[in-house]
Design a protein around this motif. Structure first.
Motif, PDB file in Angstrom:
ATOM      1  N   GLY A 393      -1.946 -37.762 -37.367  1.00  0.00           N
ATOM      2  CA  GLY A 393      -0.490 -37.741 -37.389  1.00  0.00           C
ATOM      3  C   GLY A 393       0.151 -38.841 -36.584  1.00  0.00           C
ATOM      4  N   GLY A 394      -0.406 -39.140 -35.402  1.00  0.00           N
ATOM      5  CA  GLY A 394       0.185 -40.178 -34.566  1.00  0.00           C
ATOM      6  C   GLY A 394       0.129 -41.535 -35.229  1.00  0.00           C
ATOM      7  N   ASP A 395      -0.977 -41.842 -35.885  1.00  0.00           N
ATOM      8  CA  ASP A 395      -1.107 -43.120 -36.567  1.00  0.00           C
ATOM      9  C   ASP A 395      -0.082 -43.251 -37.689  1.00  0.00           C
ATOM     10  OD1 ASP A 395      -3.712 -42.218 -35.391  1.00  0.00           O
ATOM     11  OD2 ASP A 395      -4.321 -44.241 -35.926  1.00  0.00           O
ATOM     12  N   ILE A 396       0.135 -42.160 -38.426  1.00  0.00           N
ATOM     13  CA  ILE A 396       1.095 -42.211 -39.534  1.00  0.00           C
ATOM     14  C   ILE A 396       2.514 -42.381 -39.009  1.00  0.00           C
ATOM     15  CG2 ILE A 396       2.088 -40.846 -41.414  1.00  0.00           C
ATOM     16  CD1 ILE A 396      -0.719 -39.749 -41.930  1.00  0.00           C
ATOM     17  N   ILE A 397       2.870 -41.678 -37.948  1.00  0.00           N
ATOM     18  CA  ILE A 397       4.189 -41.878 -37.350  1.00  0.00           C
ATOM     19  C   ILE A 397       4.357 -43.329 -36.911  1.00  0.00           C
ATOM     20  CG2 ILE A 397       5.574 -41.384 -35.289  1.00  0.00           C
ATOM     21  CD1 ILE A 397       4.696 -38.484 -35.513  1.00  0.00           C
ATOM     22  N   ALA A 398       3.309 -43.883 -36.303  1.00  0.00           N
ATOM     23  CA  ALA A 398       3.411 -45.219 -35.716  1.00  0.00           C
ATOM     24  C   ALA A 398       3.538 -46.312 -36.766  1.00  0.00           C
ATOM     25  CB  ALA A 398       2.196 -45.481 -34.828  1.00  0.00           C
ATOM     26  N   ASP A 399       2.706 -46.269 -37.820  1.00  0.00           N
ATOM     27  CA  ASP A 399       2.705 -47.407 -38.738  1.00  0.00           C
ATOM     28  C   ASP A 399       3.366 -47.125 -40.083  1.00  0.00           C
ATOM     29  OD1 ASP A 399       0.627 -46.048 -40.186  1.00  0.00           O
ATOM     30  OD2 ASP A 399      -0.881 -46.985 -38.915  1.00  0.00           O
ATOM     31  N   SER A 400       3.936 -45.923 -40.267  1.00  0.00           N
ATOM     32  CA  SER A 400       4.655 -45.661 -41.519  1.00  0.00           C
ATOM     33  C   SER A 400       5.879 -46.557 -41.712  1.00  0.00           C
ATOM     34  CB  SER A 400       5.054 -44.193 -41.624  1.00  0.00           C
ATOM     35  OG  SER A 400       5.854 -43.782 -40.541  1.00  0.00           O
ATOM     36  N   PRO A 401       6.599 -46.991 -40.660  1.00  0.00           N
ATOM     37  CA  PRO A 401       7.690 -47.935 -40.931  1.00  0.00           C
ATOM     38  C   PRO A 401       7.212 -49.195 -41.653  1.00  0.00           C
ATOM     39  CG  PRO A 401       7.941 -47.038 -38.727  1.00  0.00           C
ATOM     40  CD  PRO A 401       6.601 -46.557 -39.238  1.00  0.00           C
ATOM     41  N   ALA A 402       6.034 -49.701 -41.281  1.00  0.00           N
ATOM     42  CA  ALA A 402       5.489 -50.875 -41.978  1.00  0.00           C
ATOM     43  C   ALA A 402       5.083 -50.519 -43.401  1.00  0.00           C
ATOM     44  CB  ALA A 402       4.292 -51.437 -41.207  1.00  0.00           C
ATOM     45  N   ALA A 403       4.452 -49.347 -43.578  1.00  0.00           N
ATOM     46  CA  ALA A 403       4.035 -48.940 -44.922  1.00  0.00           C
ATOM     47  C   ALA A 403       5.247 -48.709 -45.828  1.00  0.00           C
ATOM     48  CB  ALA A 403       3.189 -47.664 -44.834  1.00  0.00           C
ATOM     49  N   LEU A 404       6.298 -48.102 -45.299  1.00  0.00           N
ATOM     50  CA  LEU A 404       7.504 -47.861 -46.097  1.00  0.00           C
ATOM     51  C   LEU A 404       8.190 -49.166 -46.477  1.00  0.00           C
ATOM     52  CD1 LEU A 404       8.791 -44.792 -44.086  1.00  0.00           C
ATOM     53  CD2 LEU A 404       8.205 -44.759 -46.520  1.00  0.00           C
ATOM     54  N   HIS A 405       8.018 -50.189 -45.654  1.00  0.00           N
ATOM     55  CA  HIS A 405       8.512 -51.511 -46.040  1.00  0.00           C
ATOM     56  C   HIS A 405       7.687 -52.105 -47.169  1.00  0.00           C
ATOM     57  CE1 HIS A 405       8.835 -55.821 -46.220  1.00  0.00           C
ATOM     58  NE2 HIS A 405       7.640 -55.947 -45.686  1.00  0.00           N
ATOM     59  N   LEU A 406       6.367 -52.021 -47.047  1.00  0.00           N
ATOM     60  CA  LEU A 406       5.482 -52.737 -47.952  1.00  0.00           C
ATOM     61  C   LEU A 406       5.366 -52.094 -49.328  1.00  0.00           C
ATOM     62  CD1 LEU A 406       2.624 -53.690 -45.489  1.00  0.00           C
ATOM     63  CD2 LEU A 406       3.737 -55.295 -47.040  1.00  0.00           C
ATOM     64  N   TYR A 407       5.400 -50.756 -49.387  1.00  0.00           N
ATOM     65  CA  TYR A 407       5.019 -50.064 -50.614  1.00  0.00           C
ATOM     66  C   TYR A 407       6.033 -48.979 -50.983  1.00  0.00           C
ATOM     67  CZ  TYR A 407       0.611 -51.684 -48.475  1.00  0.00           C
ATOM     68  OH  TYR A 407      -0.366 -52.416 -47.848  1.00  0.00           O
ATOM     69  N   ASP A 408       5.959 -48.559 -52.248  1.00  0.00           N
ATOM     70  CA  ASP A 408       6.659 -47.352 -52.685  1.00  0.00           C
ATOM     71  C   ASP A 408       5.765 -46.169 -52.331  1.00  0.00           C
ATOM     72  OD1 ASP A 408       7.828 -45.214 -53.911  1.00  0.00           O
ATOM     73  OD2 ASP A 408       7.801 -46.047 -55.934  1.00  0.00           O
ATOM     74  N   MET A 409       6.073 -45.510 -51.230  1.00  0.00           N
ATOM     75  CA  MET A 409       5.244 -44.431 -50.711  1.00  0.00           C
ATOM     76  C   MET A 409       5.791 -43.051 -51.071  1.00  0.00           C
ATOM     77  SD  MET A 409       2.814 -46.053 -49.108  1.00  0.00           S
ATOM     78  CE  MET A 409       2.079 -44.927 -47.941  1.00  0.00           C
ATOM     79  N   SER A 410       6.659 -42.977 -52.062  1.00  0.00           N
ATOM     80  CA  SER A 410       7.362 -41.717 -52.335  1.00  0.00           C
ATOM     81  C   SER A 410       6.387 -40.583 -52.636  1.00  0.00           C
ATOM     82  CB  SER A 410       8.360 -41.906 -53.475  1.00  0.00           C
ATOM     83  OG  SER A 410       7.744 -42.481 -54.614  1.00  0.00           O
ATOM     84  N   ALA A 411       5.496 -40.760 -53.599  1.00  0.00           N
ATOM     85  CA  ALA A 411       4.552 -39.696 -53.934  1.00  0.00           C
ATOM     86  C   ALA A 411       3.489 -39.547 -52.846  1.00  0.00           C
ATOM     87  CB  ALA A 411       3.896 -39.979 -55.282  1.00  0.00           C
ATOM     88  N   PHE A 412       3.055 -40.664 -52.280  1.00  0.00           N
ATOM     89  CA  PHE A 412       1.973 -40.645 -51.294  1.00  0.00           C
ATOM     90  C   PHE A 412       2.381 -39.866 -50.051  1.00  0.00           C
ATOM     91  CE2 PHE A 412      -0.845 -42.184 -48.030  1.00  0.00           C
ATOM     92  CZ  PHE A 412      -2.044 -42.455 -48.683  1.00  0.00           C
ATOM     93  N   TYR A 413       3.560 -40.169 -49.500  1.00  0.00           N
ATOM     94  CA  TYR A 413       3.974 -39.471 -48.286  1.00  0.00           C
ATOM     95  C   TYR A 413       4.414 -38.041 -48.572  1.00  0.00           C
ATOM     96  CZ  TYR A 413       3.456 -43.366 -45.043  1.00  0.00           C
ATOM     97  OH  TYR A 413       2.933 -44.356 -44.241  1.00  0.00           O
ATOM     98  N   ARG A 414       4.830 -37.752 -49.784  1.00  0.00           N
ATOM     99  CA  ARG A 414       5.081 -36.360 -50.145  1.00  0.00           C
ATOM    100  C   ARG A 414       3.763 -35.574 -50.053  1.00  0.00           C
ATOM    101  NH1 ARG A 414       8.154 -37.257 -54.304  1.00  0.00           N
ATOM    102  NH2 ARG A 414       6.494 -37.298 -55.862  1.00  0.00           N
ATOM    103  N   LYS A 415       2.684 -36.181 -50.543  1.00  0.00           N
ATOM    104  CA  LYS A 415       1.374 -35.532 -50.422  1.00  0.00           C
ATOM    105  C   LYS A 415       0.959 -35.380 -48.958  1.00  0.00           C
ATOM    106  CE  LYS A 415      -3.540 -36.134 -51.440  1.00  0.00           C
ATOM    107  NZ  LYS A 415      -3.940 -36.185 -50.033  1.00  0.00           N
ATOM    108  N   VAL A 416       1.206 -36.396 -48.135  1.00  0.00           N
ATOM    109  CA  VAL A 416       0.861 -36.306 -46.714  1.00  0.00           C
ATOM    110  C   VAL A 416       1.539 -35.092 -46.084  1.00  0.00           C
ATOM    111  CG1 VAL A 416       1.264 -37.398 -44.464  1.00  0.00           C
ATOM    112  CG2 VAL A 416       0.325 -38.744 -46.349  1.00  0.00           C
ATOM    113  N   ILE A 417       2.812 -34.903 -46.384  1.00  0.00           N
ATOM    114  CA  ILE A 417       3.563 -33.769 -45.818  1.00  0.00           C
ATOM    115  C   ILE A 417       2.962 -32.446 -46.287  1.00  0.00           C
ATOM    116  CG2 ILE A 417       5.819 -32.616 -45.842  1.00  0.00           C
ATOM    117  CD1 ILE A 417       6.964 -35.605 -46.071  1.00  0.00           C
ATOM    118  N   TRP A 418       2.569 -32.383 -47.574  1.00  0.00           N
ATOM    119  CA  TRP A 418       1.949 -31.161 -48.090  1.00  0.00           C
ATOM    120  C   TRP A 418       0.548 -30.967 -47.536  1.00  0.00           C
ATOM    121  CZ3 TRP A 418       5.221 -27.912 -49.006  1.00  0.00           C
ATOM    122  CH2 TRP A 418       6.350 -28.141 -49.784  1.00  0.00           C
ATOM    123  N   ASP A 419      -0.164 -32.046 -47.238  1.00  0.00           N
ATOM    124  CA  ASP A 419      -1.476 -31.903 -46.612  1.00  0.00           C
ATOM    125  C   ASP A 419      -1.359 -31.134 -45.303  1.00  0.00           C
ATOM    126  OD1 ASP A 419      -2.711 -33.283 -48.650  1.00  0.00           O
ATOM    127  OD2 ASP A 419      -2.831 -35.184 -47.566  1.00  0.00           O
TER     128      ASP A 419
END
Length: 983
Positions: A393-419
Motif C-alpha cells: 500500500g505504501g508504494d502505491i500511495i507514493a508512486d501512484s501520482p507518477a502512474a496516474l500521469h503516465l497511464y490510464d489507470m482507471s480499471a487498474f486502480y479500481r481493481k487495486v481498491i477491490w483487492d
C-alpha cells in the motif's frame, strides 16, 4: 471440429513455498494446478445461448496431460523440455487430438499421456480459511472455538469474477545493444534498459557445448546424464569486478551473494544449504536464480527411441515466468544465438503522459521512474518485479501520482481498491498488502491492521481515482469498506499507538518508533507524524467521498476527526519562537518527513506558513557511511578523489573521506517526503531549489544512479549491490513533479474526472539549469499539453544567469476540456505582463505529434542522452569515469514547437496585466494558445554557505521576507473539494 486448449503454468496458485522467504508465500491460497473454465456458445439463428465444457464436474469433456514444462516457477523460471514440446505439437488442434485410452495400463510409462482430469476438492471452506487468517492476523480473538486451518491444506476457491483490467501482454520488443563473449561459451546480451519479461530466440538456440567447468549460475545438476541443456540467466545489473550478472534477489529471500565483494550469506542460511521446496539446482549459485533452462536428450533422442523429435532450434521463450532484467547470459554455445530480442511485458493500459526538457539528468530521472513502473505493472502494481511481486500500500500511495500521469489507470486502480476490499478483515482493518502475508503488522496499530500509511492505500486511491476518472459508482460501492476502516481507526488508533510506546505528549520521542514511515530516507523516520498524517488523510477522504455522494451526515464527523488530528500535530510540532516544525524533543529535529509533508498537505496554519518554511531551510545534509560508497571512495585514484573533494561530492567523516548526501542539491527523503519536498518548494516560490535537488550530482541523485549505469529507479538513493532492488519505483513521485512544475501541467486540485487542469509552469533562476520543457497529461477528456522555452538567450553561456530574456509558452486544451493558466511572477513579487493569442484553426495535431515522436526516436537511437558512467578497472583495481553514449535522458523538443506549427494563423494578441499574490489565473477553453512573457531576468542559482553541497541555505532562513507566495494565506487551507492536497 473445434478444440479448446489451455496451457497452464504454476503461477500464484501452485507456487513453490520456499523456506526462508520473508514474503511468507505459505499464506497465499495454494492448491494443485487447477483450471476453471466453460465455453459460452450463442447460436446465430436462434440467438440462444448454451454453456458447454463446464469444469467442476466429472465427464466434462476435458482431458489433461503433463506438458513440456518440467518447472514453471513464478519467481525463478522455467525448465522447458524441447523433446516433449515437439511431440505435443498440434495438441490444441483437431489434427493433434488424442482420445483418452481407458484400457488398464494403456498409458504405460508415458508421463505425458492424455488422461481424465480430477475435480478439485478443497478440504476446508472459504469461511474457515478466512477465520484462520483473521486469527493469525490478530484481527479476531483466538478464544473463538473455531479451528485454525493448517498451512498445508488445499485452499478453497473463492468467487470468480470477470477480470476488468487489460491483459498482461508484450508491449515492447527490444533488440540488444551489445552482445559479447564472457568465455567458455557464455554470451552476455545487454538490452539497454531494465524490463519485465523474457528473452525470445526468434531463430532458436544453437546446439550446446560442454565447457570444462560451468560458470556460476549455469550448473544444472538435476537432469539425466544423457540430457543436454542451455541456460539463460537474467539480471538487472552486473557484478562489476567480474563483468557477469549480479544475481538478484528473488522470492523475498533477503541478502543475495553479489560476488566476491558482496558476500552477504550467513552460514546455515536456507539458500546456502537448501531447504524444504528450495530448488536444488540453485544451491550451488548461493542464491535463487532468475533462470530458464532448455533441455533435450543428447543427439535429439533418448537411447533406443527412434520416434523422438525436437531440437534446440525450436526453443523460443519462457511461457509463464516474467523476469526482471536488462542483461541475460546464455550458456553454453560455441556461437551466440541470432535473432535474439527482449519482450517487455506490462498490463496493456494506454500510455498517455510524457515529459521532456533540455536537462539530461532530469530527463533521465523521468525515464528511471517510467521504466521501473513499466516493469512493475503486471496485473498488480508490485514493488519490484523479481523479489516480491506483491502490492504494498505504501508504494502505491507514493508512486501512484507518477502512474496516474503516465497511464490510464482507471480499471487498474479500481481493481487495486477491490483487492484490498477482498482482504479487509471483519473488524474493518486493512492490511499493508493487498493479500495479508503477516508483513509489517508489527508497524501498525494492532488488531490486524497494517502500518497506517500502507493500510490507508485503498481510501487514498479512491479519492485520487475520483479526481482522475470521476467514477461515482466506485465511490458508492467502496464506501462501506472505507467507513469500516475509518471506524476501525477511530476505535483503535490512539490506544494502538500508546501500546506501541508513543507517549500522548511525545515525551522521550527522539527517533523513529513503531512504524515504517518515510521508508529508506537517509535520515531517521518520523513514524509518529506519518501515522497521524494518514489517519488525518483517512478522515479527510471520508469527508471528500461523503460530500461527493451527498452523504451530508457523514461529512461533519469526518472533518471533526481530521481537524482534531491536524490540530494535535500542530500543537506538538510548531515552535512559537523557534520557527521550526519538529517533535517536542529537540533531539528529533533531523527526522523525515520534516515540515514538507505538513506544508504540502495544509496541516500548517496559513498564518504560520512562512515561519515553518523559513525553518525548513535550516536543514542540511551529512556524510554517508554506506558500504558501497565507502568502497567506491577507497577504490578511486587520488586524482579522482581530489576532484570529488573539490566539487563537494566527497567530504570528511571523522578522519575518513566519505561521500555525502545533500538536503538542497540532491535527495535525502524517503518514499513519501521526496514528493512533499519537491512540490512544497515549487508551490511556495522556491522552484529553483527543487530543481537543484533534481539536477544535483553525487550520492542521492538521478545523476548518481545514471552514472552507475541505472536504467530503472533504485529502491534506495544509495548504491546497494547485495540487498536493495535496482528496479523499484517506490521513490518515483518525482516524475509527476517534473510534469506539474518543471513543465507545468497537472489536474486541477478540485476537478473530478480529469475535466479541468492547471497550467502552472515554474522557471529556473538560470537557463544553465533548464532552457525549455514540455509535457502532456492524458485524461478521459483528451490530452492537455504545455511547452515553454527561453528565447533571446545570449550566445555566451556564461551570461545564462544574468541575461534578460523572453519566455515563449504554448498550451493545448482538448475539445472537451477546460483549463486554468496561472501566470508566474517576477522574482520581486510583481505579476508578469504577457501577451496571449489562440489558433484560429487547429492544425493536424496528431500528425505533428507523430513527426515529433519520430524525430525524438532518431535522437534516442543516436544515443544523445546521459553520456558517462563509472566502471571498475579490474586490472588497476580502481574506478574510472568512462564517457559512453546512452539513450536515457535524450533531449527532445516538444511537438508544440515543431516547425509545422510555424504556419498556424493566430488571433490578434491580447495583453494580460500581471497581479501580485500568486500571479494571475486565466480560464481557457478548448484550443491551441501562444503566450509571450517579456523582460524575464535570469540570475545565478543559490548555493549553501559551508561545505556547500551538504550545507543549509542560511540566506533564506535569516531573511524575514522569503518570497511573495507567503503573503497569500487564504489559499493555504484544505478544501473539501481538493483531492491533490488531501495528503
Amino acid at each position: 471440429e473445434h478444440v479448446v486448449g489451455i496451457s497452464m503454468g504454476s503461477g500464484w496458485w501452485d507456487h513453490r513455498p520456499i523456506a526462508g522467504s520473508f514474503i511468507r508465500l505459505f499464506y497465499f491460497p495454494r492448491g494443485a494446478v487447477t483450471c476453471t473454465a466453460q465455453l459460452y456458445v450463442t447460436y446465430k439463428k436462434s440467438g440462444k445461448k448454451k454453456v458447454l465444457l463446464s469444469t467442476g464436474q466429472d465427464a466434462s469433456g476435458w482431458q489433461v496431460a503433463k506438458g513440456h514444462l518440467r518447472e514453471s516457477s513464478l519467481f525463478t523460471g522455467e525448465y522447458v523440455d524441447l523433446k516433449v514440446m515437439a511431440e505435443l505439437d498440434g495438441w490444441d488442434t483437431a489434427r493433434g487430438w488424442t482420445d483418452i485410452s481407458t484400457e488398464p495400463g494403456s498409458t504405460g510409462n508415458n508421463q505425458h499421456a492424455w488422461i481424465q482430469p480430477m475435480v478439485y476438492k478443497s478440504d476446508t471452506t472459504l469461511e474457515s480459511w478466512r477465520t484462520s487468517l483473521e486469527m493469525r492476523a490478530h484481527a479476531q480473538t483466538t478464544n473463538v472455538r473455531k479451528p485454525i486451518i493448517p498451512k498445508h491444506k488445499l485452499s478453497p476457491i473463492g468467487k470468480l469474477i470477470p477480470n476488468e483490467i487489460p491483459p498482461v501482454m508484450p508491449v515492447e520488443r527490444i533488440e540488444p545493444d551489445e552482445v559479447h563473449s564472457l568465455g567458455n561459451g557464455r554470451w552476455m546480451f545487454d538490452f539497454g534498459k531494465g524490463v519485465s519479461g523474457m528473452v525470445r530466440f526468434e531463430d532458436g538456440l544453437p546446439d550446446p557445448i560442454v565447457p570444462e567447468e560451468y560458470p556460476r549460475g549455469h550448473t544444472v545438476s538435476t537432469l539425466k546424464s544423457n540430457e543436454s541443456f542451455i541456460t539463460v540467466v537474467y539480471g538487472e545489473s552486473l557484478e562489476l569486478t567480474r563483468g557477469d550478472i549480479n544475481i538478484v534477489v528473488v522470492a523475498g529471500m533477503g541478502l543475495h551473494d553479489g560476488g566476491p565483494k558482496h558476500k552477504s550469506k550467513k552460514p546455515g542460511d536456507a539458500e546456502a544449504k537448501g531447504g524444504p521446496c528450495y530448488p536444488k539446482d540453485h544451491i550451488e549459485a548461493g542464491s535463487l536464480l532468475q533462470r530458464d533452462v532448455y533441455i533435450l536428450p543428447k543427439n535429439g533422442q533418448e537411447e533406443g527411441d527412434e520416434t523422438s523429435r525436437g531440437g534446440f532450434s525450436q526453443a523460443r521463450q519462457s511461457h509463464f515466468t516474467t523476469h526482471s532484467f536488462r542483461f541475460a547470459e546464455v550458456c553454453c554455445t560455441a556461437e551466440p544465438p541470432s535473432g535474439v530480442h527482449a519482450l517487455a511485458y506490462r498490463t496493456a493500459f494506454q500510455e498517455w503522459g510524457d515529459f521532456s526538457s533540455s536537462n539530461t539528468r532530469i530527463n533521465g530521472g523521468y525515464e528511471l521512474v517510467k521504466n521501473a513502473l513499466n516493469s512493475n505493472m503486471l496485473g498488480v502494481q508490485s514493488d519490484c518485479p523479481h523479489r516480491e511481486k506483491i502490492q504494498y500500500g505504501g508504494d502505491i500511495i507514493a508512486d501512484s501520482p507518477a502512474a496516474l500521469h503516465l497511464y490510464d489507470m482507471s480499471a487498474f486502480y479500481r481493481k487495486v481498491i477491490w483487492d484490498w476490499g477482498d482482504q479487509q478483515w471483519e473488524n474493518g482493518a486493512y492490511a499493508g498488502t493487498s493479500h495479508w502475508l503477516a508483513l509489517n503488522d508489527y508497524a501498525g496499530v494492532g488488531s490486524g491492521s497494517g502500518e497506517t500509511v500502507w493500510a490507508s492505500a485503498p481510501i487514498v486511491m479512491t479519492v485520487r481515482h475520483m479526481q482522475h476518472y470521476g467514477d461515482l459508482r466506485l465511490l458508492e460501492e467502496s464506501f462501506d469498506n472505507h467507513m469500516k476502516w475509518f471506524k476501525f481507526l477511530y476505535d483503535h488508533f490512539d490506544a494502538g499507538l500508546k501500546a506501541k510506546g508513543y507517549d500522548e505528549e511525545l515525551k522521550g520521542y527522539v527517533k523513529e518508533g513503531s512504524g515504517l514511515g518515510d521508508w529508506l530516507t537517509f535520515r531517521g523516520r518520523d513514524t509518529w507524524l506519518t501515522h497521524q498524517g494518514f489517519y488525518m488523510a483517512t478522515a479527510r477522504a471520508i469527508a471528500y467521498i461523503s460530500n461527493k455522494l451527498g452523504k451530508d451526515d457523514k461529512v461533519e464527523p469526518a472533518l471533526m476527526v481530521a481537524n482534531y488530528v491536524r490540530d494535535r500535530i500542530t500543537r506538538l510540532y510548531i515552535r512559537e519562537n523557534y520557527g521550526s516544525f519538529l517533535p517536542p524533543e529537540n533531539r528529533a529535529w533531523e527526522l523525515s518527513p520534516g515540515p514538507e509533508m505538513s506544508l504540502y498537505s495544509r496541516v500548517v496554519p496559513g498564518g504560520r506558513r512562512c515561519t515553518v518554511l523559513r525553518g525548513y531551510f535550516q536543514r542540511q545534509g551529512h556524510t554517508w557511511p554506506g558500504s558501497d560508497e565507502n568502497a567506491f571512495v577507497r577504490e578511486m585514484s587520488d586524482a579522482t578523489r581530489n576532484e570529488m573533494i573539490e566539487s563537494g561530492e566527497v567530504t570528511k567523516r571523522g578522519s575518513q573521506w566519505s561521500m555525502g548526501w545533500s538536503q538542497w542539491y540532491g535527495f535525502n527523503e524517503g518514499i513519501f517526503a521526496v514528493r512533499y519536498a519537491l512540490k512544497t518548494l515549487s508551490d511556495n516560490g522556491f522552484h529553483n531549489l527543487a530543481l537543484s535537488k533534481a539536477n544535483g550530482f553525487g550520492c542521492g541523485t538521478f545523476e548518481y544512479m545514471l552514472s552507475h549505469n541505472a536504467t530503472t529507479h533504485w529502491e534506495s538513493w544509495w548504491r546497494s549491490e547485495d540487498l536493495y532492488s535496482h528496479n523499484h519505483p517506490m521513490l518515483g513521485a518525482s516524475a509527476e513533479w517534473m510534469v506539474s512544475a518543471v513543465a507545468g501541467v497537472a489536474l486541477h486540485p478540485m476537478t473530478t474526472g480529469g475535466h479541468r487542469v492547471l497550467f502552472w509552469p515554474r522557471f529556473p533562476n538560470s537557463a544553465s539549469t533548464i532552457e525549455y520543457a514540455g509535457a502532456t497529461q492524458g485524461t478521459k477528456r483528451g490530452d492537455f499539453s504545455i511547452a515553454w522555452k527561453f528565447e533571446g538567450l545570449p550566445e555566451d553561456n556564461d551570461l545564462y544567469d544574468s541575461a534578460v530574456v523572453s519566455i515563449h509558452i504554448r498550451l493545448l486544451v482538448p475539445p472537451d476540456g477546460n483549463a486554468v493558466f496561472r501566470l508566474p511572477e517576477y522574482s520581486n513579487g510583481e505579476g508578469v505582463d504577457s501577451v496571449i493569442k489562440y489558433a484560429t484553426k487547429l492544425p493536424d495535431i496528431q500528425a505533428i505529434k507523430a513527426s515529433s515522436y519520430n524525430n525524438c526516436e532518431i535522437r534516442r537511437k543516436e544515443k544523445m542522452g546521459f553520456n558517462y558512467n563509472w566502471e571498475f578497472d579490474k586490472g588497476e583495481n580502481t574506478w574510472v569515469k568512462v564517457y559512453r553514449k546512452k539513450a536515457i535522458g535524450t533531449v527532445c523538443d516538444s511537438f508544440l514547437f515543431q516547425p509545422a506549427l510555424n504556419d498556424v494563423k493566430w488571433s490578434s494578441p491580447e495583453s494580460v496585466t500581471g497581479q501580485s499574490e500568486n500571479g494571475l489565473e486565466v480560464d481557457l477553453g478548448p484550443g491551441l494558445y501562444d503566450v509571450m512573457i517579456d523582460k524575464w531576468q535570469l540570475k545565478p542559482e543559490v548555493k549553501g554557505t559551508k561545505d556547500w553541497r551538504i550545507a543549509s541555505i542560511k540566506q533564506f532562513y535569516e531573511k524575514k521576507d522569503i518570497g511573495p507566495y507567503c503573503s497569500d494565506l487564504d489559499t493555504f487551507e484544505w478544501n473539501i473539494e481538493d483531492a491533490s492536497y488531501i495528503i
